[in-house]
Design a protein around this motif. Structure first.
Motif, PDB file in Angstrom:
ATOM      1  N   ALA A   1       4.814   5.570  -5.336  1.00 16.53           N
ATOM      2  CA  ALA A   1       5.059   5.526  -6.780  1.00 16.53           C
ATOM      3  C   ALA A   1       4.330   6.662  -7.495  1.00 16.53           C
ATOM      4  O   ALA A   1       4.738   7.082  -8.573  1.00 16.53           O
ATOM      5  CB  ALA A   1       4.635   4.176  -7.356  1.00 16.53           C
ATOM      6  N   LEU A   2       3.257   7.158  -6.875  1.00 19.60           N
ATOM      7  CA  LEU A   2       2.507   8.282  -7.440  1.00 19.60           C
ATOM      8  C   LEU A   2       2.944   9.609  -6.837  1.00 19.60           C
ATOM      9  O   LEU A   2       2.318  10.644  -7.072  1.00 19.60           O
ATOM     10  CB  LEU A   2       1.006   8.060  -7.201  1.00 19.60           C
ATOM     11  CG  LEU A   2       0.423   6.829  -7.873  1.00 19.60           C
ATOM     12  CD1 LEU A   2      -1.019   6.607  -7.423  1.00 19.60           C
ATOM     13  CD2 LEU A   2       0.495   6.961  -9.381  1.00 19.60           C
ATOM     14  N   GLY A   3       4.011   9.582  -6.040  1.00 16.02           N
ATOM     15  CA  GLY A   3       4.526  10.802  -5.435  1.00 16.02           C
ATOM     16  C   GLY A   3       3.731  11.280  -4.237  1.00 16.02           C
ATOM     17  O   GLY A   3       3.808  12.443  -3.857  1.00 16.02           O
ATOM     18  N   LEU A   4       2.961  10.383  -3.623  1.00 22.05           N
ATOM     19  CA  LEU A   4       2.129  10.743  -2.479  1.00 22.05           C
ATOM     20  C   LEU A   4       2.784  10.268  -1.185  1.00 22.05           C
ATOM     21  O   LEU A   4       2.905   9.070  -0.965  1.00 22.05           O
ATOM     22  CB  LEU A   4       0.741  10.101  -2.606  1.00 22.05           C
ATOM     23  CG  LEU A   4      -0.036  10.410  -3.880  1.00 22.05           C
ATOM     24  CD1 LEU A   4      -1.281   9.543  -3.965  1.00 22.05           C
ATOM     25  CD2 LEU A   4      -0.408  11.880  -3.905  1.00 22.05           C
ATOM     26  N   PRO A   5       3.212  11.200  -0.331  1.00 28.32           N
ATOM     27  CA  PRO A   5       3.747  10.763   0.960  1.00 28.32           C
ATOM     28  C   PRO A   5       2.599  10.224   1.811  1.00 28.32           C
ATOM     29  O   PRO A   5       1.482  10.742   1.771  1.00 28.32           O
ATOM     30  CB  PRO A   5       4.327  12.048   1.557  1.00 28.32           C
ATOM     31  CG  PRO A   5       3.560  13.147   0.905  1.00 28.32           C
ATOM     32  CD  PRO A   5       3.195  12.650  -0.463  1.00 28.32           C
ATOM     33  N   CYS A   6       2.842   9.164   2.558  1.00 26.16           N
ATOM     34  CA  CYS A   6       1.759   8.594   3.346  1.00 26.16           C
ATOM     35  C   CYS A   6       2.302   7.756   4.488  1.00 26.16           C
ATOM     36  O   CYS A   6       3.474   7.398   4.521  1.00 26.16           O
ATOM     37  CB  CYS A   6       0.845   7.761   2.462  1.00 26.16           C
ATOM     38  SG  CYS A   6       1.670   6.389   1.673  1.00 26.16           S
ATOM     39  N   VAL A   7       1.412   7.484   5.428  1.00 24.99           N
ATOM     40  CA  VAL A   7       1.676   6.562   6.529  1.00 24.99           C
ATOM     41  C   VAL A   7       0.424   5.708   6.705  1.00 24.99           C
ATOM     42  O   VAL A   7      -0.659   6.082   6.254  1.00 24.99           O
ATOM     43  CB  VAL A   7       2.005   7.286   7.854  1.00 24.99           C
ATOM     44  CG1 VAL A   7       3.285   8.077   7.729  1.00 24.99           C
ATOM     45  CG2 VAL A   7       0.861   8.190   8.277  1.00 24.99           C
TER      46      VAL A   7
ATOM     47  N   CYS B   1       0.835  -1.215   0.000  1.00 28.67           N
ATOM     48  CA  CYS B   1       0.000   0.000   0.000  1.00 28.67           C
ATOM     49  C   CYS B   1       0.863   1.255   0.000  1.00 28.67           C
ATOM     50  O   CYS B   1       0.626   2.196  -0.780  1.00 28.67           O
ATOM     51  CB  CYS B   1      -0.911   0.004   1.223  1.00 28.67           C
ATOM     52  SG  CYS B   1      -2.193  -1.251   1.189  1.00 28.67           S
ATOM     53  N   ILE B   2       1.867   1.298   0.861  1.00 33.55           N
ATOM     54  CA  ILE B   2       2.754   2.465   0.943  1.00 33.55           C
ATOM     55  C   ILE B   2       3.505   2.664  -0.371  1.00 33.55           C
ATOM     56  O   ILE B   2       3.590   3.781  -0.890  1.00 33.55           O
ATOM     57  CB  ILE B   2       3.748   2.304   2.116  1.00 33.55           C
ATOM     58  CG1 ILE B   2       3.011   2.281   3.451  1.00 33.55           C
ATOM     59  CG2 ILE B   2       4.819   3.377   2.084  1.00 33.55           C
ATOM     60  CD1 ILE B   2       2.323   3.571   3.822  1.00 33.55           C
ATOM     61  N   LYS B   3       4.054   1.610  -0.915  1.00 33.29           N
ATOM     62  CA  LYS B   3       4.830   1.726  -2.159  1.00 33.29           C
ATOM     63  C   LYS B   3       3.947   2.152  -3.333  1.00 33.29           C
ATOM     64  O   LYS B   3       4.401   2.876  -4.220  1.00 33.29           O
ATOM     65  CB  LYS B   3       5.545   0.411  -2.486  1.00 33.29           C
ATOM     66  CG  LYS B   3       6.560  -0.007  -1.457  1.00 33.29           C
ATOM     67  CD  LYS B   3       7.633   1.038  -1.261  1.00 33.29           C
ATOM     68  CE  LYS B   3       8.647   0.582  -0.235  1.00 33.29           C
ATOM     69  NZ  LYS B   3       9.567   1.628   0.164  1.00 33.29           N
ATOM     70  N   SER B   4       2.692   1.732  -3.354  1.00 30.79           N
ATOM     71  CA  SER B   4       1.775   2.160  -4.414  1.00 30.79           C
ATOM     72  C   SER B   4       1.565   3.661  -4.361  1.00 30.79           C
ATOM     73  O   SER B   4       1.567   4.343  -5.391  1.00 30.79           O
ATOM     74  CB  SER B   4       0.427   1.451  -4.279  1.00 30.79           C
ATOM     75  OG  SER B   4       0.563   0.076  -4.497  1.00 30.79           O
ATOM     76  N   ALA B   5       1.380   4.193  -3.175  1.00 28.86           N
ATOM     77  CA  ALA B   5       1.192   5.642  -3.018  1.00 28.86           C
ATOM     78  C   ALA B   5       2.475   6.403  -3.340  1.00 28.86           C
ATOM     79  O   ALA B   5       2.447   7.424  -4.037  1.00 28.86           O
ATOM     80  CB  ALA B   5       0.723   5.958  -1.607  1.00 28.86           C
TER      81      ALA B   5
ATOM     82  N   GLU C   1       0.963  -6.905  -5.664  1.00 31.04           N
ATOM     83  CA  GLU C   1       0.802  -5.646  -6.389  1.00 31.04           C
ATOM     84  C   GLU C   1      -0.261  -4.830  -5.665  1.00 31.04           C
ATOM     85  O   GLU C   1      -1.076  -5.371  -4.919  1.00 31.04           O
ATOM     86  CB  GLU C   1       0.406  -5.863  -7.845  1.00 31.04           C
ATOM     87  CG  GLU C   1      -0.880  -6.627  -8.046  1.00 31.04           C
ATOM     88  CD  GLU C   1      -1.163  -6.913  -9.500  1.00 31.04           C
ATOM     89  OE1 GLU C   1      -2.242  -6.520  -9.955  1.00 31.04           O
ATOM     90  OE2 GLU C   1      -0.316  -7.532 -10.155  1.00 31.04           O
ATOM     91  N   GLY C   2      -0.222  -3.543  -5.855  1.00 31.96           N
ATOM     92  CA  GLY C   2      -1.176  -2.668  -5.189  1.00 31.96           C
ATOM     93  C   GLY C   2      -1.711  -1.617  -6.139  1.00 31.96           C
ATOM     94  O   GLY C   2      -1.058  -1.246  -7.109  1.00 31.96           O
ATOM     95  N   THR C   3      -2.903  -1.146  -5.854  1.00 30.57           N
ATOM     96  CA  THR C   3      -3.555  -0.110  -6.651  1.00 30.57           C
ATOM     97  C   THR C   3      -4.170   0.910  -5.707  1.00 30.57           C
ATOM     98  O   THR C   3      -4.847   0.543  -4.746  1.00 30.57           O
ATOM     99  CB  THR C   3      -4.670  -0.715  -7.525  1.00 30.57           C
ATOM    100  OG1 THR C   3      -4.098  -1.713  -8.358  1.00 30.57           O
ATOM    101  CG2 THR C   3      -5.323   0.346  -8.389  1.00 30.57           C
ATOM    102  N   LEU C   4      -3.928   2.179  -5.968  1.00 27.77           N
ATOM    103  CA  LEU C   4      -4.521   3.249  -5.177  1.00 27.77           C
ATOM    104  C   LEU C   4      -5.987   3.394  -5.579  1.00 27.77           C
ATOM    105  O   LEU C   4      -6.290   3.642  -6.739  1.00 27.77           O
ATOM    106  CB  LEU C   4      -3.774   4.563  -5.401  1.00 27.77           C
ATOM    107  CG  LEU C   4      -4.268   5.748  -4.594  1.00 27.77           C
ATOM    108  CD1 LEU C   4      -4.028   5.520  -3.116  1.00 27.77           C
ATOM    109  CD2 LEU C   4      -3.573   7.006  -5.064  1.00 27.77           C
ATOM    110  N   LEU C   5      -6.886   3.204  -4.613  1.00 31.78           N
ATOM    111  CA  LEU C   5      -8.323   3.284  -4.884  1.00 31.78           C
ATOM    112  C   LEU C   5      -8.924   4.626  -4.505  1.00 31.78           C
ATOM    113  O   LEU C   5      -9.905   5.053  -5.091  1.00 31.78           O
ATOM    114  CB  LEU C   5      -9.063   2.161  -4.151  1.00 31.78           C
ATOM    115  CG  LEU C   5      -8.670   0.744  -4.528  1.00 31.78           C
ATOM    116  CD1 LEU C   5      -9.426  -0.265  -3.679  1.00 31.78           C
ATOM    117  CD2 LEU C   5      -8.925   0.486  -6.006  1.00 31.78           C
ATOM    118  N   SER C   6      -8.368   5.272  -3.500  1.00 30.04           N
ATOM    119  CA  SER C   6      -8.874   6.572  -3.089  1.00 30.04           C
ATOM    120  C   SER C   6      -7.751   7.375  -2.438  1.00 30.04           C
ATOM    121  O   SER C   6      -6.718   6.823  -2.069  1.00 30.04           O
ATOM    122  CB  SER C   6     -10.056   6.437  -2.144  1.00 30.04           C
ATOM    123  OG  SER C   6      -9.638   5.873  -0.912  1.00 30.04           O
TER     124      SER C   6
END
Length: 68
Positions: free
Chosen positions: A34-40, A28-32, A61-66
């Motif tokens: 990869a889109l340049g979104l910092p997250c925790v 989940c973290i790596k998916s975000a 594999e992961g996909t950002l849903l929201s």
């Protein structure tokens, strides 16, 4: 892709659920990222569908849903 060795088992021949949850969290973290979104991770709930055997090749594999 990776292989969970036998020392990763929680039950004979089955990967420990806590290790799987950690891998899912990283996906989940790596998916975000990869889109340049910092997250925790604020919360994580895992519903296991079936056992993951040790010694077999796994792919994640992961996909950002929201985004909030």
């Amino acid at each position: 892709m990776w292989v969970f060795p036998d020392w990763c088992q929680g039950w004979a021949g089955v990967v420990h659920g806590g290790l799987l949850a950690s891998v899912l969290d990283e996906l989940c973290i790596k998916s975000a990222e990869a889109l340049g979104l910092p997250c925790v991770t604020a919360t994580l709930e895992v519903k296991y569908r079936r056992p993951v055997p040790t010694g077999k090749t796994c792919r994640g594999e992961g996909t950002l849903l929201s985004r909030r």
